[in-house]
Design an enzyme around this catalytic site. Structure first.
Site, PDB file in Angstrom:
ATOM      1  N   HIS A 140     -35.909  87.203  45.543  1.00 27.45           N
ATOM      2  CA  HIS A 140     -35.347  88.581  46.314  1.00 27.45           C
ATOM      3  C   HIS A 140     -36.536  88.868  47.297  1.00 27.45           C
ATOM      4  O   HIS A 140     -37.717  89.124  46.842  1.00 27.45           O
ATOM      5  CB  HIS A 140     -35.226  89.888  45.258  1.00 27.45           C
ATOM      6  CG  HIS A 140     -34.526  91.131  46.111  1.00 27.45           C
ATOM      7  ND1 HIS A 140     -34.423  90.989  47.248  1.00 27.45           N
ATOM      8  CD2 HIS A 140     -34.098  91.930  45.489  1.00 27.45           C
ATOM      9  CE1 HIS A 140     -33.936  92.190  47.556  1.00 27.45           C
ATOM     10  NE2 HIS A 140     -33.533  92.819  46.538  1.00 27.45           N
ATOM     11  N   CYS A 142     -34.152  96.859  50.398  1.00 28.84           N
ATOM     12  CA  CYS A 142     -33.651  95.486  50.399  1.00 28.84           C
ATOM     13  C   CYS A 142     -32.435  95.351  51.609  1.00 28.84           C
ATOM     14  O   CYS A 142     -31.961  94.372  51.706  1.00 28.84           O
ATOM     15  CB  CYS A 142     -32.901  95.356  49.149  1.00 28.84           C
ATOM     16  SG  CYS A 142     -33.675  95.899  47.800  1.00 28.84           S
ATOM     17  N   HIS A 171     -25.017  90.641  47.512  1.00 27.39           N
ATOM     18  CA  HIS A 171     -26.595  91.265  47.159  1.00 27.39           C
ATOM     19  C   HIS A 171     -27.025  90.642  45.735  1.00 27.39           C
ATOM     20  O   HIS A 171     -28.112  90.160  45.775  1.00 27.39           O
ATOM     21  CB  HIS A 171     -26.406  92.761  46.877  1.00 27.39           C
ATOM     22  CG  HIS A 171     -27.814  93.320  46.957  1.00 27.39           C
ATOM     23  ND1 HIS A 171     -28.673  92.780  48.004  1.00 27.39           N
ATOM     24  CD2 HIS A 171     -28.426  94.072  45.889  1.00 27.39           C
ATOM     25  CE1 HIS A 171     -29.879  93.692  47.839  1.00 27.39           C
ATOM     26  NE2 HIS A 171     -29.753  94.379  46.720  1.00 27.39           N
TER      27      HIS A 171
END
Lengths: 418, 92
Positions: free
Chosen positions: A344, A167, A306
């Site tokens: 995401h 990520c 995040h």
């Protein structure tokens, strides 16, 4: 050391086929999340996905039709950023222009297609030979395929580096490009984050990890609920975002305006657990980024978190932000997780969210955590619930990307000119 | 059929000028194919006939018609002298 400016940005995301549309829809609180197509939902009926708003191949020349979907996304986003930056193809100083790409899982579509084809041939009663595989399968699915495609398409002969840090992939790509320009190794760089793995094989694997959001009872589009008491995980998205970074001197010679200045990069590793985050090193990444920028925590007005909506991840990130910026009553920091809307994008998340934050800085409009109806008491900061906030004065922003594997990256940008 | 598959691939996917193929003396080298182009082109056939054609580096030295004849000979050699229905195989 050189000042590093952002002179162009682009994106193809679940929210829009370009960055201005993506940002506008984020301000609207639009959640681009839906049910999966039949080839996935027949195995996983409750799985949710955030597909890109447009097919990338339709936006590219036919010569790119054979590339993996992730590389196609990368070319689309890079093209938009380069166009905004008025950056020439085949520049005279091409060896001083780099390509920095972040991607989590290169070639997922190519690999899934390869297995599909193999399976079909095995079941074809001898009519097809399973060993016949497209000869470009490897160059299509190699992790650096997108970097190669951008370098070749635009004639950039500096380093074409690929970072795969889950990520945090594209946040790292931004940070490393920033350092390369700041420290004089390059004049400019195109930075891209891309990801395309909404395939049956990939989704089965992600589902097995038990981190995916469960469908919201009344509105599946609102199933990704960062910092909310009823959060249940994240929704995978796909797409790409891109930035052109260049030294202020290089941009000045081209008479190209800066959209902002990248001024801080911090990175750290938890060295603890594969998936469970730890606060101490997240704090260190944010503190490094602030120190790198020469800013205090109070100089940052907006932070794109995040914020994946996992049960532990949001609590740990809240704790980390609180440690760096102070408790809500002592801070004016506004924070949101735009993953609530675009899902995401794994390797592309860092740069998409950083680009949205830069647009927030320049417009004074902060995108919301669109699904934050019932905040978790443990997530007790100003997470801009439900609706965008307009008319804000934002001089500097931060964006966090915290990856599986324990890699933490924080980036800081400020207005330019300040 | 073999000729049509290859010509269609070169025209539609690789953007070659259809008029090139009007020349009976067309050389493969005149098509401007690099090594990756060549293996991609051969895959259009290999996928249909189910085996890998040998040594593609020979073809750039041949005329286009000579290459087609060579590929057909290889397919027949693999199929006891018969030429399989390539279009039918492709649809299955």
């Amino acid at each position: 050391m050189a000042q590093v400016l952002i002179t162009g940005m682009g994106a193809i995301s679940p929210l829009g086929a370009d960055l201005p549309t993506s940002f506008a829809r984020a301000l609207e609180g639009h959640c681009a999340i839906g049910t999966a197509p039949a080839n996935i939902s027949k195995w996983l009926p409750d799985i949710l996905l955030a597909p890109a708003a447009s097919e990338p191949a339709a936006l590219l020349d036919n010569k790119h039709a054979g590339l993996d979907r992730a590389s196609q996304f990368a070319l689309v986003a890079a093209g938009e950023a380069l166009q905004q930056a008025n950056f020439p193809a085949q520049p005279e100083n091409s060896r001083r222009v780099g390509v920095f790409v972040g991607i989590g899982f290169g070639g997922a579509h190519t690999l899934d297609g390869l297995y599909d084809r193999f399976q079909a041939a095995v079941n074809s009663n001898g009519k097809r030979n399973p060993a016949m595989v497209h000869p470009l399968s490897v160059p299509r699915m190699m992790a650096n395929a997108a970097a190669a495609a951008i370098s070749m398409s635009h004639g950039f002969k500096g380093p074409s580096n690929t970072y795969s840090i889950a990520c945090a992939s594209s946040a790292t790509a931004i940070g490393e490009a920033f350092r390369a320009i700041r420290d004089g190794y390059l004049d400019a760089a195109v930075v891209v984050g891309c990801e395309a793995m909404l395939t049956p094989g990939s989704i089965l694997a992600w589902n097995a990890l038990r981190v995916m959001a469960k469908p919201h009872a009344t509105d599946p589009a609102r199933s990704c609920r960062p910092f909310s008491q009823d959060r249940s995980g994240f929704v995978l998205g796909e797409g790409a975002a891109a930035m052109v970074l260049e030294s202020a001197a290089h941009a000045g010679r081209r008479q190209q305006a800066g959209l902002g200045e990248v001024c801080g990069y911090g990175c750290s590793s938890d060295a603890a657990h594969l998936t469970a985050p730890s606060s101490a090193e997240q704090v260190y990444a944010m503190q490094q980024a602030l120190a790198d920028a020469g800013l205090q925590a109070s100089d940052i007005q907006y932070l794109n978190a995040h914020g994946t909506a996992t049960p532990s991840g949001d609590v740990v990130e809240t704790e980390s932000i609180r440690t760096v910026f102070g408790a809500r009553e002592n801070s004016t920091l506004a924070i949101s997780s735009t993953k609530s809307m675009h899902g995401h994008l794994i390797g592309a998340s860092g740069i998409l969210e950083f680009a949205l934050a830069v647009m927030a800085m320049n417009s004074g409009s902060l995108p919301p955590t669109a699904t934050l109806e019932t905040p978790d008491p443990q997530c007790d900061l100003d997470f801009i619930p439900l609706h965008a906030r307009h008319g804000c004065t934002v001089n500097a922003i931060m964006s966090n990307s915290f990856a599986f594997g324990g890699s933490n990256v924080s980036l800081v940008a400020r207005r330019y000119p300040s | 059929m073999l000729e049509e598959i290859i010509k269609n691939y070169l025209i539609n996917t690789k953007g070659k000028d259809a008029a090139l193929f009007d020349d009976p003396d067309l050389q493969v080298s005149a098509l401007g194919l690099d090594s990756l182009d060549m293996v991609e082109m051969l895959f259009e056939i290999e996928d249909r006939c189910g085996f890998q054609l040998p040594d593609p580096t020979r073809y750039p030295k041949m005329g286009f018609a000579e290459m087609l004849a060579d590929i057909e000979a290889a397919i027949r050699a693999h199929n006891n002298g018969e030429m399989p229905d390539l279009s039918l195989e492709a649809e299955q």
